[in-house]
Design a protein around this motif. Sequence first.
Motif, PDB file in Angstrom:
ATOM      1  N   MET A   1     -11.482  60.961  25.756  1.00  6.54           N
ATOM      2  CA  MET A   1     -10.727  62.003  26.551  1.00  6.54           C
ATOM      3  C   MET A   1     -10.286  62.807  25.357  1.00  6.54           C
ATOM      4  O   MET A   1     -10.089  63.663  24.218  1.00  6.54           O
ATOM      5  N   THR A   2     -10.887  64.252  25.531  1.00  4.86           N
ATOM      6  CA  THR A   2     -10.474  65.394  24.681  1.00  4.86           C
ATOM      7  C   THR A   2      -8.515  65.254  24.332  1.00  4.86           C
ATOM      8  O   THR A   2      -7.912  64.830  25.611  1.00  4.86           O
ATOM      9  N   ASN A   3      -8.268  65.416  23.003  1.00  4.06           N
ATOM     10  CA  ASN A   3      -7.074  65.549  22.963  1.00  4.06           C
ATOM     11  C   ASN A   3      -6.494  67.016  23.147  1.00  4.06           C
ATOM     12  O   ASN A   3      -6.369  67.772  22.398  1.00  4.06           O
ATOM     13  N   THR A   4      -5.490  66.800  24.124  1.00  6.12           N
ATOM     14  CA  THR A   4      -5.223  68.576  24.018  1.00  6.12           C
ATOM     15  C   THR A   4      -4.118  68.799  23.618  1.00  6.12           C
ATOM     16  O   THR A   4      -3.899  70.428  23.594  1.00  6.12           O
ATOM     17  N   TYR A   5      -3.273  67.970  22.832  1.00  4.49           N
ATOM     18  CA  TYR A   5      -1.903  67.985  21.726  1.00  4.49           C
ATOM     19  C   TYR A   5      -2.595  68.569  20.945  1.00  4.49           C
ATOM     20  O   TYR A   5      -2.143  69.552  20.156  1.00  4.49           O
ATOM     21  N   ARG A   6      -3.633  68.780  20.289  1.00  2.00           N
ATOM     22  CA  ARG A   6      -4.420  69.821  19.247  1.00  2.00           C
ATOM     23  C   ARG A   6      -4.344  71.003  19.523  1.00  2.00           C
ATOM     24  O   ARG A   6      -3.978  72.102  18.667  1.00  2.00           O
ATOM     25  N   LYS A   7      -4.558  71.488  20.313  1.00  2.00           N
ATOM     26  CA  LYS A   7      -4.211  73.100  20.214  1.00  2.00           C
ATOM     27  C   LYS A   7      -3.241  73.569  20.153  1.00  2.00           C
ATOM     28  O   LYS A   7      -2.807  74.319  19.663  1.00  2.00           O
ATOM     29  N   TYR A   8      -2.356  73.118  20.912  1.00  2.00           N
ATOM     30  CA  TYR A   8      -0.998  73.093  20.446  1.00  2.00           C
ATOM     31  C   TYR A   8      -0.235  73.540  18.879  1.00  2.00           C
ATOM     32  O   TYR A   8       0.591  73.905  18.853  1.00  2.00           O
ATOM     33  N   LEU A   9      -1.071  71.942  18.156  1.00  2.00           N
ATOM     34  CA  LEU A   9      -0.120  71.729  17.117  1.00  2.00           C
ATOM     35  C   LEU A   9      -0.661  72.908  16.293  1.00  2.00           C
ATOM     36  O   LEU A   9      -0.699  73.265  15.332  1.00  2.00           O
ATOM     37  N   ASP A  10      -2.397  73.879  16.581  1.00  2.00           N
ATOM     38  CA  ASP A  10      -2.885  74.263  16.245  1.00  2.00           C
ATOM     39  C   ASP A  10      -2.394  75.950  15.696  1.00  2.00           C
ATOM     40  O   ASP A  10      -2.271  76.826  15.317  1.00  2.00           O
ATOM     41  N   GLN A  11      -1.841  76.383  17.154  1.00  2.00           N
ATOM     42  CA  GLN A  11      -1.270  77.376  17.509  1.00  2.00           C
ATOM     43  C   GLN A  11       0.170  77.155  16.352  1.00  2.00           C
ATOM     44  O   GLN A  11       0.892  78.105  16.049  1.00  2.00           O
ATOM     45  N   PHE A  12       0.967  76.254  16.562  1.00  2.00           N
ATOM     46  CA  PHE A  12       1.679  76.137  15.721  1.00  2.00           C
ATOM     47  C   PHE A  12       1.575  75.613  14.720  1.00  2.00           C
ATOM     48  O   PHE A  12       2.554  76.683  13.818  1.00  2.00           O
ATOM     49  N   PHE A  13       0.834  75.386  13.971  1.00  2.00           N
ATOM     50  CA  PHE A  13      -0.139  75.935  12.294  1.00  2.00           C
ATOM     51  C   PHE A  13      -0.158  77.499  11.997  1.00  2.00           C
ATOM     52  O   PHE A  13       0.566  77.349  11.171  1.00  2.00           O
ATOM     53  N   GLU A  14      -0.234  77.821  12.909  1.00  2.00           N
ATOM     54  CA  GLU A  14      -1.109  79.109  12.373  1.00  2.00           C
ATOM     55  C   GLU A  14       0.423  79.900  12.780  1.00  2.00           C
ATOM     56  O   GLU A  14       0.393  80.694  11.670  1.00  2.00           O
TER      57      GLU A  14
END
Length: 265
Positions: free
Chosen positions: A1-14
Amino acid sequence: MTNTYRKYLDQFFEKFLYYRHMSGRTNKVFQKDIEDCTSEQVDIHFASALIISDWTDPTDNGWEINFQPGVYIETTKSNYESEIRKILSRQLCLLYAQSFESFERYLKDCLFDKIGRDDTIRKYVISLLPKTQKDSITRERMPGGDNLFKVLKKVGGESFKDFSSENNLNIKFKELWTILSNVRHSVTHSESLISLRLVNKSDHHTEIFNFLFNSNSISEDTISIELDYKKFEKLIKRFSEFAYQVFKVLSIEEGLELENKRKTI
């Protein structure tokens, strides 16, 4: 299952990398300005006065009549450096407030994502909403402040408790959240003035505050929050680490892959 939390973390880091980059550049510009304006060859004097008009007084044939209300400010070579450092501190405090809002937005994104897969959490979030909004939950209605932290703690389950009680920094998540939240509120609503009782709730609260912020005593029970670039850099790092712990906790509790992208430095 794709970890959808990752995209929010990447956006936060950027976003936080941008804050760090922007604050670093601002600091260099201010430092260069201090050097240029306090050298032996320079003699400076800046003055400003407030100019206003009275809306209900007679005009000069339709032209407003301006006057000085009696307040002014001046900066000379002798106090230039201290004045510039105050300006930098104020700008960094405002950027800190933005940083907290970004962190809160990150939490809301992650937790609203969770609601779509967990009816128990959805009902719990709805129970925290005002009575007029208890019919349904949307991203815009996600609670903020301490209620948002309650949702995070509930979703985080045992992993949240374990990570908060034992980690490399010996830092408690609730105490960290409380300091970050109270400081953001003070910067936004009280011109960076904060009551000592909000900082000194415990030794751990005080320790967190002193590590992340500078301060200046205003009265027996009030201090002024101040920031320089070194402290702001620590804040960016702590915020980013906190965000990663949230990502890690939510992923573990849901059995999702962490999709590790870390590069050791």
